[in-house]
Every structure is written in C-alpha cells, then in structure tokens.
Design an enzyme around this catalytic site. Structure first.
Site, mmCIF file in Angstrom:
data_model
loop_
_atom_site.group_PDB
_atom_site.id
_atom_site.type_symbol
_atom_site.label_atom_id
_atom_site.label_comp_id
_atom_site.label_asym_id
_atom_site.label_seq_id
_atom_site.Cartn_x
_atom_site.Cartn_y
_atom_site.Cartn_z
ATOM 1 N N ASP A 1 -3.187 -10.019 -2.806
ATOM 2 C CA ASP A 1 -3.763 -9.610 -1.537
ATOM 3 C C ASP A 1 -5.244 -9.290 -1.723
ATOM 4 O OD1 ASP A 1 -2.466 -8.537 1.282
ATOM 5 O OD2 ASP A 1 -4.288 -7.429 0.749
ATOM 6 N N HIS B 1 0.817 -1.220 0.000
ATOM 7 C CA HIS B 1 0.000 0.000 0.000
ATOM 8 C C HIS B 1 0.851 1.272 0.000
ATOM 9 C CE1 HIS B 1 -3.688 -2.148 0.307
ATOM 10 N NE2 HIS B 1 -3.454 -2.634 1.515
ATOM 11 N N ASP C 1 -4.897 -12.960 3.028
ATOM 12 C CA ASP C 1 -6.178 -12.490 3.548
ATOM 13 C C ASP C 1 -7.387 -12.798 2.661
ATOM 14 O OD1 ASP C 1 -5.067 -10.715 1.772
ATOM 15 O OD2 ASP C 1 -5.208 -8.955 3.068
ATOM 16 N N HIS D 1 -6.651 -6.783 -0.690
ATOM 17 C CA HIS D 1 -6.755 -5.334 -0.895
ATOM 18 C C HIS D 1 -5.910 -4.907 -2.094
ATOM 19 C CE1 HIS D 1 -7.337 -6.291 3.414
ATOM 20 N NE2 HIS D 1 -8.363 -5.461 3.278
#
Length: 588
Positions: A427, A393, A516, A429
C-alpha cells in the site's frame, strides 16, 4: 465430481492428508516395499537427493477424498519426464479419473519443454508374461496409452527380468506428447540409464544396467506400431485445475458500510470496479466466505478493543456516523465513560467513522480473508480476499485509516500456526497495523513499502530504523520512499524486499495489496501504471510461494480494476512458471 490439484509438500494439513491417502492406494494396488511408499514426502522436498523433481497430482473429491493420483518425475538435466505411478483408488475406476490425470500429466510435461514422457507398462505378449490372468489387464493399459500414441519401445532388452527366470518385466513406453519426436540412440541410452540408476538403484546391478542400455542399437529408436487403435491420437487439452486458479473470496456484505460523507473515498464502487476487470480473465474461482469465531480476531486485537467496537457500533443511530474528536494523550489509563467520546481512545485519526455497520462489515472482511487463507492449507497456491473495509492500519488496540480489524494480520496469525509467514505490504501508506502486532515476533516477517512518514499517513510510523524489538529484532523491515516515484524506482526497492523474504524462507506469503501507488490516486503521489503492477505481480509470483493477497487501499476507481487485473495476471503467470520448476528461486 473431483478436481485435479498438485500436492507440493506434506506440511499443510490438506497436503498431508492427500499424501497419506496416496500411500494407502499404493499399499493396496502395488507390490512395493514400504520404504518406497514412505519416501514420497521426501521426494517432494528434496529433488537433489533423488535426482528427479517430483510432481504429485491428485484427483480430489469432496472433503479432500483422493480418488486417484499420478506421480510424475522430471529430469531437467536430460529433458525428459518419467511417469512413476498413475492409479485410481479402489472402486473408482471407470469414472474418467485415469484419463483426466494422464491429460494433466501430459500437459505439465509439455509445459516443462521435455522431449517426451516415458513410463513402464507390463507386457501384453504371452511370451513375456506367462500369467494368463493379467494379460487382459496389461493389454487394456497399453490400449489406453495407445490412444495418446504412447507405445512400447521395441528391439531392446528393457523387458528382460532383473532376476534370471523372472517373469512379466515391463515394457518401456514412450509418449512423444504430440511433438513427433525422433528418439536418438545416444540420448535414449542416457535416459534409460538414468531411469534404472535413479529409480531402481537398489535393485539393478551395474552389469544389468549396462546390458539393457547397450541393447538400444537402433538410431533412431523404434517404437512399436499401433496394435489396438489405428491412426488416432488424443490431443493435449488445457485443464485449469483447482490450484491453478486463484481462489477469490469477496466480502458479500461490504456494501452495508457505505459512508456517504463528503470526501470519504473508501466506497463500495471500489469492489465493483475490480470485479468488472478481473472476473472475465478466467483466472479466478469464486468461493463463498465461511464464518469464523471472534477468537481469531482476538488473537491479534485486544479483547477490550473488540468489545468496544461491537458495542459502540450497535449503539450508533441508523444512517449516522461518529468521528473521533477527543484524544486521551494526557491520561490514556482513564477512558471517558461515553462510548462516542471514547472513540478517540481507540482511534488514530479524525476521519475514520463508527456506524451501525462498521463492525459487521469489518467482521465479514475477516471471515473472507480467513476463508482465503484456509484455501492455501488445502493446496491452492493463490488466493485473493477482495474486501472492504481495509485493515492494515488497525493495530492491536486501535483503528484508523478506514480500517477496523486488521484482516491481513489475522490471516498471517492464522497461517503462522502451521509455518513461518511473511507479510509484504504494498500500500502507498505504511502498514503500521502489522508492525505493531508482530513487532516482537520472529516467526512473522513484516515488510512495508510506503511513502515516507514525513509526508504520508499515518505519519508517526514507518521509519527505516523501526526494526522490531526483543525476539522480533530484524523481522520488521520498512522501506520509506520519496514523494515522487515511478514504477522502475519502485521495483528496485521491491527487489530488495523480495530478497529479504527469500532469506527468511517463509512457507506462506501474505500480500497487503494497496492499489493506491497508482498514478493519479487521490491519496498518493506516485506514478505506477498498469504495466508496473503487472511487473510487481510477476516478481512476487516468481518466489514460488503460496500467496494470499488481501485488498487494502486504492481509490482511483477508473484505473483500479485495470491495475488489479494486470497485477494478478502477472502474479498468476509467474507463479505457475515457478510451480512447474521453471524458476530457480523458489523459497519453499
């Protein structure tokens, strides 16, 4: 000490150096034309041209010194292997190098499912070799191969010199690899013709080839009885070589970044959970991280951002954390004077803390990831940077989502100096960091499978229409996925992403591995199981690319390690199959 590894090409520095050393050994120990020595890189790159798939194995000591090598040719159309050369370097004989190399060659041949292994060996018969000085050497070589039940084929004219009056033409030796294969005449004639036409096409005229091929009259073909070693065979052994094991680099300082604030799920136990499951598999070789200069971080992150992180972390009191709470949307050009207040100038959320150890832990994660990336340049096929804090990120000039420096992007930038790189972010995200950093570049393809930004962090990026800018148009690919998703649905999208990677034809693949997407993860909504992670790993390994895996998210510690173990087991199995040429979708 030495390791056996396969050299796949002449692109990366470690491989290029190994090939140059092999060529030097050939010059010193074999009477060969220079053009035959020079063509090794081309043989590795173009199996269609030479009608053999070429495998180069080196026995490599410290600092990349090649102590010996074996060059194996595979003819999948006729299901046989041919050992072109095997040799130790000068002053390196008698140290077991030849035995280990030949064990490795036999193991690979068995994995390829061939009927057996053919090779040439100068004769130990004084009637065929009038040079008395080399007869003992010839006998020693044949005795060596006889330990493996590899012996000359007899009752043929194979050992007839091409030039009339020539001397010391080689036997054709056959190793059945312990399979007790009976060589049928028709099959053997095709194999002999292939050897003479493909290897010696410039030296053997058609009349000679036909003469030798037609001399194989026995059916089945007759192998010479044991001459040196009676009723003894060497069973094939499994060698877990350097490039077969996954290089594992663990952030040995990750625990210093231990935020005990309530709800902070990015905790040190994540690393322990993964190690507990993956290390007993025997698939990994642990490697200590090296220290790298900050210039590698500054290659993807703005200098002022790096300076800020270092400075603010150094000034946070012990056992305290600073969270951004003021964000400069009105005047981003004039950051606040106070460092803690300025956090919002460089951050995208309110839950990623700054503390005394955040900078050091993130810097060490970068060191680990670069160490793993560098191992790919030295011939390893798979590497895993097991690091925290994560990084995907972190954009060029901002941190957030528990991420400070984008280790995945830094590794991709490092590898891009040698060849094209693809980043596959798995991921839950969106990998907004890689998107931001490489958005205008065509040499690094960035792909991300993630929850749709309308419901998943970071919310502001990850839409399908974000495809790159300028020269980078078409080289950023987002796959925003629905809130409810199972493994089969996920794999359909993963297949599309892998097809795009194949179209790009990268030399390296960097996988930002988030665990995740797993069922029950506190930060996600999907339902992937251990079996799904194994299937995902297999699909990625089938590309046949050198792969660097960088740990990103994944916060359900009870299943974290199990899912990682399944992913890497699938990745390793498929990658090794591709390495042996069993998979036809190699992207190299």
């Amino acid at each position: 000490m030495f390791r056996i590894r396969q050299v796949l090409d002449s692109i990366v520095p470690g491989n290029k150096s190994a090939i140059e050393q092999v060529q030097k050994i050939l010059q010193q120990q074999f009477d060969l034309r220079q053009e035959d020595i020079d063509k090794i890189p081309d043989q590795l790159a173009d199996p269609f041209k030479y009608r053999f798939r070429t495998y180069l194995f080196v026995a490599e000591g410290g600092k990349g010194v090649v102590k010996g090598f074996a060059l194996l040719m595979h003819a999948p159309d006729l299901d046989f292997c041919y050992l072109d050369y095997i040799s130790a370097a000068q002053q390196k004989t008698g140290r077991g190098i030849g035995s280990v190399l030949y064990d490795r060659v036999r193991e690979v041949a068995r994995e390829l499912g061939v009927i057996g292994l053919f090779l040439e060996c100068l004769p130990d018969d004084a009637a065929l070799c009038h040079n008395a000085e080399i007869l003992p050497q010839n006998a020693a070589r044949l005795k060596f191969y006889e330990r493996y039940s590899a012996r000359p084929i007899v009752n043929t004219k194979y050992e007839t010199p091409v030039t009339p009056g020539g001397d010391c033409a080689p036997f054709l030796v056959f190793d059945d690899l312990g399979l007790n294969t009976l060589l049928r005449r028709s099959q053997t004639r095709k194999i002999v013709r292939a050897i003479l036409k493909r290897k010696y096409k410039d030296l053997c005229p058609d009349e000679y080839v036909n003469f030798v091929v037609n001399s194989f009259k026995d059916d089945p073909v007759v192998i010479r009885p044991p001459k040196y070693i009676q009723a003894t065979t060497v069973q094939p052994i499994h060698i877990v070589s350097g490039e077969e094991r996954i290089v594992l680099v663990v952030n040995d300082r990750h625990h210093i970044h231990h935020v005990r604030d309530r709800g902070y799920v990015e905790s040190p136990v994540r690393i322990a959970s993964i190690l507990h499951e993956i290390e007993p598999t025997g698939l990994f070789i642990r490697t200590r991280p090296k220290k790298y200069a900050e210039k590698y971080i500054r290659a993807v992150h703005d200098a002022d951002f790096v300076v800020y992180l270092k400075k603010v972390c150094a000034n946070v009191p012990d056992n305290k954390s600073v969270y951004p709470y003021v964000f400069p949307i009105r005047n981003a050009a004039r950051p606040p004077k106070e460092l803690p207040v300025r956090a919002g100038y460089y951050c995208i959320d309110t839950f990623t803390p700054l503390n005394q150890n955040a900078f050091f832990a993130a810097k060490r994660a970068v060191d680990c990831t670069l160490t793993a990336a560098e191992s790919l340049l030295h011939g390893h096929r798979l590497a895993y940077a097991l690091v925290r804090p994560p990084g995907h990120h972190a954009e060029r000039r901002v941190f957030g989502g528990f991420c400070y420096f984008n280790s995945t992007a830094i590794a991709a930038q490092f590898l891009s100096a040698y060849a094209k790189v693809a980043i596959l972010d798995l991921d839950y995200h969106h990998g907004n960091g890689q998107q931001d950093i490489f958005y205008q570049r065509p040499d690094v393809l960035t792909l991300s499978l993630h929850g749709h930004p309308r419901f998943a962090y970071p919310y502001f990026s990850g839409y399908a229409d974000e495809v790159g800018e300028g020269d980078g148009v078409g080289y950023n690919v987002n796959y925003p996925l629905p809130e409810e998703l199972d493994g089969e649905q996920y794999r359909r999208t993963l297949k599309r992403a892998l097809e795009r990677i194949l179209q790009f034809r990268p030399r390296f693949l960097v996988v930002a591995l988030g665990l995740d997407p797993a069922k029950g993860d506190p930060t996600g909504t999907w339902r992937l199981t251990a079996k799904d992670f194994a299937e995902n790993g297999r699909a990625i390994g089938a590309l046949g690319l050198p792969v660097l895996v960088v740990q990103e998210g994944g916060y359900k510690t009870r299943s974290l390690g199990v899912n990682a173990r399944h992913f890497f087991t699938g990745l390793w199995q498929s990658a090794m199959a591709a390495l042996r040429g069993k998979n036809t979708h190699r992207a190299t």
